[in-house]
Design an enzyme around this catalytic site. Sequence first.
Site, mmCIF file in Angstrom:
data_model
loop_
_atom_site.group_PDB
_atom_site.id
_atom_site.type_symbol
_atom_site.label_atom_id
_atom_site.label_comp_id
_atom_site.label_asym_id
_atom_site.label_seq_id
_atom_site.Cartn_x
_atom_site.Cartn_y
_atom_site.Cartn_z
ATOM 1 C CG ASP A 59 -2.041 0.982 1.134
ATOM 2 O OD1 ASP A 59 -2.325 1.463 0.012
ATOM 3 O OD2 ASP A 59 -2.641 1.298 2.165
ATOM 4 N N GLY A 60 0.359 2.312 -0.618
ATOM 5 C CA GLY A 60 1.023 3.616 -0.537
ATOM 6 C C GLY A 60 1.556 4.133 -1.862
ATOM 7 C CG ASN B 295 -7.520 -2.780 -5.735
ATOM 8 O OD1 ASN B 295 -6.554 -3.512 -5.516
ATOM 9 N ND2 ASN B 295 -7.846 -1.820 -4.894
ATOM 10 C CD1 TRP B 296 -12.301 -6.476 -9.836
ATOM 11 C CD2 TRP B 296 -11.622 -5.581 -11.763
ATOM 12 N NE1 TRP B 296 -11.564 -7.427 -10.506
ATOM 13 C CE2 TRP B 296 -11.140 -6.905 -11.696
ATOM 14 C CE3 TRP B 296 -11.318 -4.824 -12.896
ATOM 15 C CZ2 TRP B 296 -10.374 -7.490 -12.708
ATOM 16 C CZ3 TRP B 296 -10.554 -5.405 -13.902
ATOM 17 C CH2 TRP B 296 -10.091 -6.715 -13.800
ATOM 18 C CB SER C 221 -7.486 -4.404 2.762
ATOM 19 O OG SER C 221 -7.338 -3.186 3.430
#
Length: 251
Positions: A20-21, A68-69, A196
């Site tokens: 992440d990030g 994420n879609w 997540s």
Amino acid sequence: MFSVPDQASDLPRHIAIIMDGNGRWARRRLLPRLEGHRQGAKAVRKAVEYCRRRGIAMLTLYAFSTENWQRPKSEVSGLMELLSQYLESELDELHSHDIKLMTIGDLGSLPHGLKARIEAAIDKTRDNSSMILNIALSYGGRRDIVNAAVKLSRALKSGALAESEVTEEMFAGCLATAGLPDPDLLIRTGGELRISNFLLWQCAYSELYFTPTLWPDFDESAMDQAVQAYRSRQRRFGKTSEQVEAGQGAI
Ligand code: FPP
């Protein structure tokens, strides 16, 4: 069934990473988000090199979740393109280092060209045995558990299996990670303190390591710090520390 290479016992055998990030890395430099993902792909290379060099048997990377879609179309297609480029540029290197590529998640939902490239890469590296690089793509932990439940319920319905025969091991064998060890160490970069929807079943006893470092900045020394933190912990799997110290550990 997959086989995972042997290795030194105090190192994690399987590291899983929530990378992440990337977006924040780019924003801080006034760059487009995709540039953050591009730098993120370079950090992927470093993480793989680290694991291969240290003899860590398996690395699972959360590259794209079922959620994420929902990102802007341009970011989704940019990420797909980046994954394709990664395979194009890294496959020979992975293969020459005897690394086997695997994926978990719904490959059927990916663009056709990417899916074909992934399948060819999996095929090419099929017999490699020094390390497994497992990429989670269009993966969701809840979906994985639901799929496993459906598989088991079919076997129950058909009478091939009795309710009393259902075990945790059998359930785990119906997950996308069937036959693979659970992650010993789960790393999340980028400062958020959550899982997540990643490997929900498989991380039941993983050691968690959260770091504010943004994924594109997560280099070999950052990875080493995470591994050192893991080595300093005592894994008790529900037992007392006295039991573990007396050699009755669950490992
Ligand atoms: C999360 O950061 C990152 C992703 C959703 C994508 C991860 C993809 C890569 C590292 C690129 C290539 C991967 C491989 C396996 C070659 P974010 O975008 O949510 O960051 P933010 O929270 O700062 O916005």
